[in-house]
Design an enzyme around this catalytic site. Sequence first.
Site, PDB file in Angstrom:
ATOM      1  NE  ARG A 140     -44.030  -5.219  27.709  1.00  0.00           N
ATOM      2  CZ  ARG A 140     -44.853  -4.363  28.283  1.00  0.00           C
ATOM      3  NH1 ARG A 140     -46.046  -4.741  28.672  1.00  0.00           N
ATOM      4  NH2 ARG A 140     -44.500  -3.111  28.477  1.00  0.00           N
ATOM      5  CE1 TYR A 143     -40.635   0.458  21.182  1.00  0.00           C
ATOM      6  CE2 TYR A 143     -40.429  -0.106  23.495  1.00  0.00           C
ATOM      7  CZ  TYR A 143     -40.377   0.830  22.487  1.00  0.00           C
ATOM      8  OH  TYR A 143     -40.066   2.132  22.773  1.00  0.00           O
ATOM      9  CG  ASP A 144     -38.737  -6.417  25.156  1.00  0.00           C
ATOM     10  OD1 ASP A 144     -39.707  -6.343  25.925  1.00  0.00           O
ATOM     11  OD2 ASP A 144     -38.366  -7.474  24.608  1.00  0.00           O
ATOM     12  CD  GLU A 145     -34.907 -10.085  22.742  1.00  0.00           C
ATOM     13  OE1 GLU A 145     -33.903  -9.360  22.679  1.00  0.00           O
ATOM     14  OE2 GLU A 145     -34.901 -11.167  23.353  1.00  0.00           O
ATOM     15  N   GLY A 146     -36.295  -5.762  19.540  1.00  0.00           N
ATOM     16  CA  GLY A 146     -36.023  -4.862  18.408  1.00  0.00           C
ATOM     17  C   GLY A 146     -35.094  -3.738  18.826  1.00  0.00           C
ATOM     18  CE  LYS A 147     -37.013   1.718  20.155  1.00  0.00           C
ATOM     19  NZ  LYS A 147     -36.626   2.824  19.260  1.00  0.00           N
TER      20      LYS A 147
END
Length: 184
Positions: A140, A143-147
Site C-alpha cells: 500500500r 499510495y500512502d507514502e505517495g500522499k
Amino acid sequence: MRILVTGGAGFIGSHLIDRLMTEGHEVICLDNFYTGRKYNLLKWLDNPYFELIRHDVTEPIRLEIDQIYHLACPASPVHYQYNPVKTIKTNVMGTLNMLGLAKRVKARFLLASTSEVYGDPEVHPQSEDYRGNVNPIGIRSCYDEGKRVAETLAFDYHRQNNVDIRVARISIPMAPVCSKTTVG
Ligand code: UDP
C-alpha cells in the site's frame, strides 16, 4: 473564478465540479481517464464555462487559473495497487507539476490527501498532529507514502515559494456491518 480540478472525472472530482459549476465558476477538468469516466461529467460537456482536457498530470502543463483542486490519483486499493509505480509517479510528479503551476500563476492549491497517511495507525481516531505508523515498503506504500510526499511538497512549496495551500485528509469510514437480523 477559473478553477482547475485534476482527477475531475472521478467520484469526488465530478461532484466537486457539479458544486463549482452550480456556483457559477469557470471549470477546467483535467483527467487521464485511468479510473474516472467522462460519463460523470456528461451534464457539463456542452456548457461554455466547462472545459475537459485529457491529460496525465505527470506531464507538465501550462494553464491560466485562479485555483487548483488536485485530486488526480487512483484511490481504491485495487486501482492503486494495479500499477504501483504509476501511482507513486502520479503522487510525486503530478503534485510537483501542479504545485509548479500554482506557483507560476499564483493560484490557491488544494491537495486531496487521505487518512491513509497514518499508515496502520496505533491511535483511533487520528488527530491531525498524529504522525502515523507507516511502512515504506509494503504493497500500500505507493499510495500512502505517495500522499505523504505530496503533502511534504505542498508544505515546502508554501514555505519556499509562498504558494497558498490547503491539504484535506479524506477519510472513508468503514461500511457498517449489517446482519440479516438487523436488515430484516
Ligand atoms: N510546471 C507545470 N506548469 C507550469 C509551471 C510548472 O507543469 O505552469 C511544472 C514544471 O515543468 C516542473 C514542475 O512544475 O516540472 C515544478 O515547477 P517549478 O517552477 O516549481 O520548478 P522548476 O521548473 O523551476 O524546476
